[in-house]
Write a protein that holds these residues in place. Structure first.
Motif, PDB file in Angstrom:
ATOM      1  N   LEU A 159       3.050   5.884  -6.009  1.00 17.64           N
ATOM      2  CA  LEU A 159       3.496   5.945  -6.957  1.00 17.64           C
ATOM      3  C   LEU A 159       1.660   7.163  -7.204  1.00 17.64           C
ATOM      4  O   LEU A 159       1.749   7.856  -8.166  1.00 17.64           O
ATOM      5  CB  LEU A 159       2.975   4.457  -7.539  1.00 17.64           C
ATOM      6  CG  LEU A 159       4.055   4.471  -7.956  1.00 17.64           C
ATOM      7  CD1 LEU A 159       3.774   2.520  -8.650  1.00 17.64           C
ATOM      8  CD2 LEU A 159       5.241   5.096  -8.543  1.00 17.64           C
ATOM      9  N   GLN A 160       0.583   6.874  -6.742  1.00 14.00           N
ATOM     10  CA  GLN A 160      -0.427   8.432  -6.737  1.00 14.00           C
ATOM     11  C   GLN A 160       0.190   9.238  -6.612  1.00 14.00           C
ATOM     12  O   GLN A 160      -0.732  10.471  -7.371  1.00 14.00           O
ATOM     13  CB  GLN A 160      -1.841   7.122  -6.440  1.00 14.00           C
ATOM     14  CG  GLN A 160      -2.132   6.135  -6.273  1.00 14.00           C
ATOM     15  CD  GLN A 160      -3.778   5.219  -5.430  1.00 14.00           C
ATOM     16  OE1 GLN A 160      -3.702   6.272  -4.144  1.00 14.00           O
ATOM     17  NE2 GLN A 160      -4.137   4.199  -5.494  1.00 14.00           N
ATOM     18  N   TYR A 218      -8.381   8.879 -10.919  1.00  9.73           N
ATOM     19  CA  TYR A 218      -8.074   8.057 -12.089  1.00  9.73           C
ATOM     20  C   TYR A 218      -7.328   8.526 -13.685  1.00  9.73           C
ATOM     21  O   TYR A 218      -6.267   7.998 -14.610  1.00  9.73           O
ATOM     22  CB  TYR A 218      -8.960   6.535 -12.545  1.00  9.73           C
ATOM     23  CG  TYR A 218      -8.730   6.134 -12.778  1.00  9.73           C
ATOM     24  CD1 TYR A 218      -8.193   4.908 -12.304  1.00  9.73           C
ATOM     25  CD2 TYR A 218      -8.976   5.519 -14.392  1.00  9.73           C
ATOM     26  CE1 TYR A 218      -7.953   3.036 -13.636  1.00  9.73           C
ATOM     27  CE2 TYR A 218      -8.565   4.469 -15.194  1.00  9.73           C
ATOM     28  CZ  TYR A 218      -7.941   3.983 -14.586  1.00  9.73           C
ATOM     29  OH  TYR A 218      -7.185   2.382 -15.886  1.00  9.73           O
ATOM     30  N   ASP A 219      -8.238   9.627 -14.430  1.00 11.49           N
ATOM     31  CA  ASP A 219      -8.393  10.183 -15.771  1.00 11.49           C
ATOM     32  C   ASP A 219      -6.871  10.911 -15.982  1.00 11.49           C
ATOM     33  O   ASP A 219      -6.216  10.680 -16.592  1.00 11.49           O
ATOM     34  CB  ASP A 219      -9.621  10.974 -16.272  1.00 11.49           C
ATOM     35  CG  ASP A 219     -10.453   9.413 -16.386  1.00 11.49           C
ATOM     36  OD1 ASP A 219     -10.244   8.397 -16.672  1.00 11.49           O
ATOM     37  OD2 ASP A 219     -11.941   9.773 -16.205  1.00 11.49           O
ATOM     38  N   VAL A 220      -6.840  11.202 -14.624  1.00 11.90           N
ATOM     39  CA  VAL A 220      -5.876  12.888 -14.329  1.00 11.90           C
ATOM     40  C   VAL A 220      -4.055  11.744 -14.327  1.00 11.90           C
ATOM     41  O   VAL A 220      -3.243  11.869 -14.837  1.00 11.90           O
ATOM     42  CB  VAL A 220      -5.753  12.812 -13.386  1.00 11.90           C
ATOM     43  CG1 VAL A 220      -4.256  13.758 -12.922  1.00 11.90           C
ATOM     44  CG2 VAL A 220      -6.808  14.637 -13.453  1.00 11.90           C
ATOM     45  N   ALA A 221      -3.788  10.591 -13.442  1.00 10.43           N
ATOM     46  CA  ALA A 221      -2.892  10.231 -13.332  1.00 10.43           C
ATOM     47  C   ALA A 221      -2.989   8.666 -14.671  1.00 10.43           C
ATOM     48  O   ALA A 221      -1.700   8.746 -15.345  1.00 10.43           O
ATOM     49  CB  ALA A 221      -3.085   9.116 -11.960  1.00 10.43           C
ATOM     50  N   MET A 222      -3.506   8.472 -15.237  1.00 10.55           N
ATOM     51  CA  MET A 222      -3.828   7.302 -16.233  1.00 10.55           C
ATOM     52  C   MET A 222      -3.329   8.714 -17.891  1.00 10.55           C
ATOM     53  O   MET A 222      -2.583   7.948 -18.172  1.00 10.55           O
ATOM     54  CB  MET A 222      -4.702   6.391 -17.257  1.00 10.55           C
ATOM     55  CG  MET A 222      -5.303   5.652 -15.822  1.00 10.55           C
ATOM     56  SD  MET A 222      -3.586   4.375 -15.677  1.00 10.55           S
ATOM     57  CE  MET A 222      -3.569   3.806 -17.432  1.00 10.55           C
ATOM     58  N   GLN A 250       1.114  -1.713   0.367  1.00  6.50           N
ATOM     59  CA  GLN A 250       0.204  -0.140  -0.013  1.00  6.50           C
ATOM     60  C   GLN A 250       0.900   1.418   0.334  1.00  6.50           C
ATOM     61  O   GLN A 250       0.378   2.417  -0.511  1.00  6.50           O
ATOM     62  CB  GLN A 250      -0.615   0.278   1.596  1.00  6.50           C
ATOM     63  CG  GLN A 250      -2.257   1.250   1.153  1.00  6.50           C
ATOM     64  CD  GLN A 250      -3.065   1.633  -0.405  1.00  6.50           C
ATOM     65  OE1 GLN A 250      -3.323  -0.477  -0.341  1.00  6.50           O
ATOM     66  NE2 GLN A 250      -2.983   1.977  -0.928  1.00  6.50           N
ATOM     67  N   ARG A 251       2.047   1.159   0.473  1.00 11.31           N
ATOM     68  CA  ARG A 251       3.108   2.444   0.886  1.00 11.31           C
ATOM     69  C   ARG A 251       3.726   2.609  -0.625  1.00 11.31           C
ATOM     70  O   ARG A 251       3.507   3.975  -0.907  1.00 11.31           O
ATOM     71  CB  ARG A 251       4.082   1.955   1.715  1.00 11.31           C
ATOM     72  CG  ARG A 251       4.869   3.307   1.862  1.00 11.31           C
ATOM     73  CD  ARG A 251       6.229   3.203   3.059  1.00 11.31           C
ATOM     74  NE  ARG A 251       7.278   1.827   1.844  1.00 11.31           N
ATOM     75  CZ  ARG A 251       8.296   2.507   0.697  1.00 11.31           C
ATOM     76  NH1 ARG A 251       8.006   3.703   0.611  1.00 11.31           N
ATOM     77  NH2 ARG A 251       9.014   1.557   0.022  1.00 11.31           N
ATOM     78  N   LEU A 252       3.816   2.070  -1.220  1.00 10.38           N
ATOM     79  CA  LEU A 252       4.501   1.883  -2.488  1.00 10.38           C
ATOM     80  C   LEU A 252       3.093   2.412  -3.870  1.00 10.38           C
ATOM     81  O   LEU A 252       3.499   2.975  -4.185  1.00 10.38           O
ATOM     82  CB  LEU A 252       5.126   0.667  -3.173  1.00 10.38           C
ATOM     83  CG  LEU A 252       5.933   0.341  -3.245  1.00 10.38           C
ATOM     84  CD1 LEU A 252       6.572  -1.393  -3.297  1.00 10.38           C
ATOM     85  CD2 LEU A 252       7.322   1.103  -3.064  1.00 10.38           C
ATOM     86  N   PHE A 267      -3.579   2.794  -9.955  1.00 13.52           N
ATOM     87  CA  PHE A 267      -4.684   3.424  -9.835  1.00 13.52           C
ATOM     88  C   PHE A 267      -6.311   3.169  -9.808  1.00 13.52           C
ATOM     89  O   PHE A 267      -7.130   3.733  -9.849  1.00 13.52           O
ATOM     90  CB  PHE A 267      -4.236   4.250 -11.176  1.00 13.52           C
ATOM     91  CG  PHE A 267      -3.268   5.247 -11.182  1.00 13.52           C
ATOM     92  CD1 PHE A 267      -1.700   5.317 -10.666  1.00 13.52           C
ATOM     93  CD2 PHE A 267      -2.816   5.495 -12.664  1.00 13.52           C
ATOM     94  CE1 PHE A 267      -1.235   6.301 -10.537  1.00 13.52           C
ATOM     95  CE2 PHE A 267      -0.987   5.623 -12.962  1.00 13.52           C
ATOM     96  CZ  PHE A 267      -0.653   6.185 -11.655  1.00 13.52           C
ATOM     97  N   ALA A 268      -6.220   1.825  -9.297  1.00 13.24           N
ATOM     98  CA  ALA A 268      -7.797   1.153  -9.363  1.00 13.24           C
ATOM     99  C   ALA A 268      -8.668   1.736  -9.314  1.00 13.24           C
ATOM    100  O   ALA A 268      -9.831   2.560  -8.871  1.00 13.24           O
ATOM    101  CB  ALA A 268      -7.650   0.092  -9.770  1.00 13.24           C
TER     102      ALA A 268
END
Length: 180
Positions: A99-100, A143-147, A93-95, A135-136
């Motif tokens: 990334l998020q 989610y859209d911004v991250a992708m 979860q930390r990783l 990102f799920a």
């Protein structure tokens, strides 16, 4: 091509073994060739001495020793198979959170200013086809911004990016090799 700058020990058994193999090669090899050799995916009989043996098992064992994975036997019809499920969900979860945050809260829109380990982790998560899983858990808009930000990063020309800053050449070379 991969050129050895230093063969000083890293303290990691697999990395040190890799350095010895790179040093022992007669001619410089490409990143693609080293990926094939170091993952055991080559069929070139003249290069078999440069392959790392049991890489996945050795990596899993190291993660078991660190308490991140555990070892279990699962029965698949007629045979038992060793698996390595995550035992330390907080580390995973930390990783995921790191990334998020890297593409949402700390996004710099410049891979040269990104922390190298985070950049490498993003690119390897993409190459491993697990980036969407990272990102799920985000809300749809995030989610859209991250992708989209990650897609922009992945669409960059690896050769151009590698030439811009020292220390990221190998990260971009690995991405280029995976994109072939």
């Amino acid at each position: 091509q991969v050129l050895l700058k230093s063969d000083a020990p890293t303290g990691d058994v697999l990395l040190d073994e890799t350095l010895r193999h790179i040093k022992a090669t007669e001619s410089a090899e490409t990143v693609q060739t080293w990926i094939e050799l170091l993952t055991g995916e080559t069929w070139n009989p003249f290069k078999l001495q440069y392959q790392l043996r049991n890489v996945r098992e050795r990596l899993a064992k190291a993660l078991v020793e660190k308490g991140i994975l555990t070892t279990e036997k699962q029965n698949f019809l007629l045979f038992d198979m060793t698996t390595h499920p995550v035992s330390n969900a907080s580390e995973k979860q930390r990783l995921v959170k790191k990334l998020q945050e890297s593409v949402l809260e700390r996004w710099v829109n410049d891979p040269q200013r990104m922390e190298r380990r985070t950049l490498a982790l993003l690119l390897l998560a993409h190459a491993s086809d697990v980036l969407e899983n990272v990102f799920a858990s985000l809300a749809d808009d995030k989610y859209d911004v991250a992708m989209n930000r990650t897609k922009d990063l992945l669409d960059m020309d690896p050769e151009v990016e590698a030439a811009k800053a020292r220390g990221t050449e190998m990260i971009w070379a690995v991405l280029a090799a995976f994109n072939k």
